[in-house]
Design an enzyme around this catalytic site. Sequence first.
Site, PDB file in Angstrom:
ATOM      1  N   ASN A 176       5.777   5.967 -21.403  1.00 55.16           N
ATOM      2  CA  ASN A 176       6.265   6.241 -20.065  1.00 55.16           C
ATOM      3  C   ASN A 176       8.066   5.494 -20.338  1.00 55.16           C
ATOM      4  O   ASN A 176       9.102   6.343 -19.495  1.00 55.16           O
ATOM      5  CB  ASN A 176       6.089   5.048 -19.055  1.00 55.16           C
ATOM      6  CG  ASN A 176       5.090   6.041 -18.614  1.00 55.16           C
ATOM      7  OD1 ASN A 176       3.796   7.071 -18.971  1.00 55.16           O
ATOM      8  ND2 ASN A 176       4.243   4.632 -17.790  1.00 55.16           N
ATOM      9  N   ALA A 211      -0.302   9.257  -8.051  1.00 55.89           N
ATOM     10  CA  ALA A 211      -0.738   9.972  -6.755  1.00 55.89           C
ATOM     11  C   ALA A 211       0.734   9.375  -6.213  1.00 55.89           C
ATOM     12  O   ALA A 211       1.824   8.850  -7.070  1.00 55.89           O
ATOM     13  CB  ALA A 211      -1.259   8.529  -6.751  1.00 55.89           C
ATOM     14  N   GLU A 271      12.673   0.662 -11.402  1.00 58.82           N
ATOM     15  CA  GLU A 271      12.080  -0.019 -12.336  1.00 58.82           C
ATOM     16  C   GLU A 271      12.795   0.102 -13.799  1.00 58.82           C
ATOM     17  O   GLU A 271      11.975  -0.766 -14.795  1.00 58.82           O
ATOM     18  CB  GLU A 271      10.785  -0.263 -11.964  1.00 58.82           C
ATOM     19  CG  GLU A 271      10.191  -0.672 -10.777  1.00 58.82           C
ATOM     20  CD  GLU A 271       8.700  -0.438 -10.972  1.00 58.82           C
ATOM     21  OE1 GLU A 271       8.217  -1.442 -10.469  1.00 58.82           O
ATOM     22  OE2 GLU A 271       8.361   0.399 -11.416  1.00 58.82           O
ATOM     23  N   PRO A 323       0.684  -0.827   0.166  1.00 58.38           N
ATOM     24  CA  PRO A 323      -0.581   0.457  -0.011  1.00 58.38           C
ATOM     25  C   PRO A 323       1.310   1.548   0.338  1.00 58.38           C
ATOM     26  O   PRO A 323       0.899   2.336   1.189  1.00 58.38           O
ATOM     27  CB  PRO A 323      -0.528  -0.232   1.733  1.00 58.38           C
ATOM     28  CG  PRO A 323       0.221  -0.989   2.303  1.00 58.38           C
ATOM     29  CD  PRO A 323       0.707  -1.799   1.143  1.00 58.38           C
ATOM     30  N   GLY A 324       1.815   1.793  -0.949  1.00 57.87           N
ATOM     31  CA  GLY A 324       2.187   2.815  -1.109  1.00 57.87           C
ATOM     32  C   GLY A 324       1.091   3.728  -1.851  1.00 57.87           C
ATOM     33  O   GLY A 324      -0.018   3.838  -1.323  1.00 57.87           O
ATOM     34  N   ALA A 325       2.148   4.810  -3.086  1.00 63.83           N
ATOM     35  CA  ALA A 325       0.910   5.445  -3.418  1.00 63.83           C
ATOM     36  C   ALA A 325      -0.048   5.109  -4.482  1.00 63.83           C
ATOM     37  O   ALA A 325      -1.454   4.979  -4.055  1.00 63.83           O
ATOM     38  CB  ALA A 325       2.122   6.565  -4.154  1.00 63.83           C
ATOM     39  N   LYS A 381       0.166   2.480 -22.677  1.00 67.07           N
ATOM     40  CA  LYS A 381       1.017   2.761 -21.439  1.00 67.07           C
ATOM     41  C   LYS A 381       2.735   2.898 -21.772  1.00 67.07           C
ATOM     42  O   LYS A 381       3.097   4.338 -21.063  1.00 67.07           O
ATOM     43  CB  LYS A 381       0.157   2.913 -19.813  1.00 67.07           C
ATOM     44  CG  LYS A 381       1.232   2.690 -18.800  1.00 67.07           C
ATOM     45  CD  LYS A 381       0.692   1.975 -17.577  1.00 67.07           C
ATOM     46  CE  LYS A 381       1.369   3.012 -16.625  1.00 67.07           C
ATOM     47  NZ  LYS A 381       1.390   2.114 -15.276  1.00 67.07           N
ATOM     48  N   SER A 401       8.180   7.671 -12.046  1.00 68.07           N
ATOM     49  CA  SER A 401       8.440   6.716 -10.422  1.00 68.07           C
ATOM     50  C   SER A 401       9.978   6.400 -10.472  1.00 68.07           C
ATOM     51  O   SER A 401      10.612   6.162  -9.654  1.00 68.07           O
ATOM     52  CB  SER A 401       7.700   5.881 -10.349  1.00 68.07           C
ATOM     53  OG  SER A 401       7.709   4.575 -10.900  1.00 68.07           O
TER      54      SER A 401
END
Length: 297
Positions: free
Chosen positions: A179, A124, A257, A9-11, A175, A245
């Site tokens: 990115n 987020a 990542e 449960p991060g952003a 996506k 991120s």
Amino acid sequence: MTSIAIVGPGAIGGTLAAWLAQNAAFDVSVCVRTPITDLVVETPQGVITSTPKILTAPSQARPVDWVLVTTKAYSADATAPWLKGLCGPETRVAIIQNGVEQVSLFAHLVPVDRLVPVMINLPASRSAPGRIVQSRHGIIAVPAGHNGETFADLFTQTEIEAAAHADFVSQLWVKLTSNCAAIVPALTLRATGPVWSDDMEAIVRALAEECAAVGRAEGAEVPQSVVEHTVENMRTMKEGAIGGSIHADRLAGNPMEIEARNGVIVRLGKKHGIATPTNRMLVTLLGASGTPWRSGA
């Protein structure tokens, strides 16, 4: 009542948990390393709060209907103890991670017919454990079929738009093409707009063009407009902005990542005989930067 557990449960995970917990028909748990008492998320629609069940050790886990894995892509194996406790014979597991290899990363942990790969676009950021700012409307895409459609239905009472797509592969590669150029600010540690030049544009365009070409070879439809949009986003990135991120992780000294976001372009490009020299070069340089780029590095 539908039981849902969020691992990581991060952003992203915290935002999803908070939204899902607004539905009284859901029993929501979050699996954490750092104990929290509640979730507070500033959303475009206002502040939402929730007090889900907090699990701090896999030994506390019991089988649920849905597990949402929102950890970084390099942490698949680290979720194994949680999955062992949370998964029963009917549990479905949604993999909400960057990249295009969600299923292959978890196929050795969960039966493939119970895995649901998820493409998410949900800007987020987390300021502290349990404290999150969601800056824009969220979008979720999943594969068509019973599992994907059932997962999308979980979000009908949230502001997050979730839908099942027959051509899910294209959703993933669009996506990733959008990115993949974030590796540039991650490498330079600054926004691209203030240092934009013809040479910078050539690098960003090459990153996106290589990604789109590999995606098309993988069966995705990636319009040229996606490449142009990627270039424009990098051109207009303002000083001080965070380029995704991977940039934020490098600034914080966290693992990155790189493999899920750019290394995969190189690997699959090689499989299809597609040259990816720009992605290969930047993956190599960022990997040599001294910042860890995978769990345990």
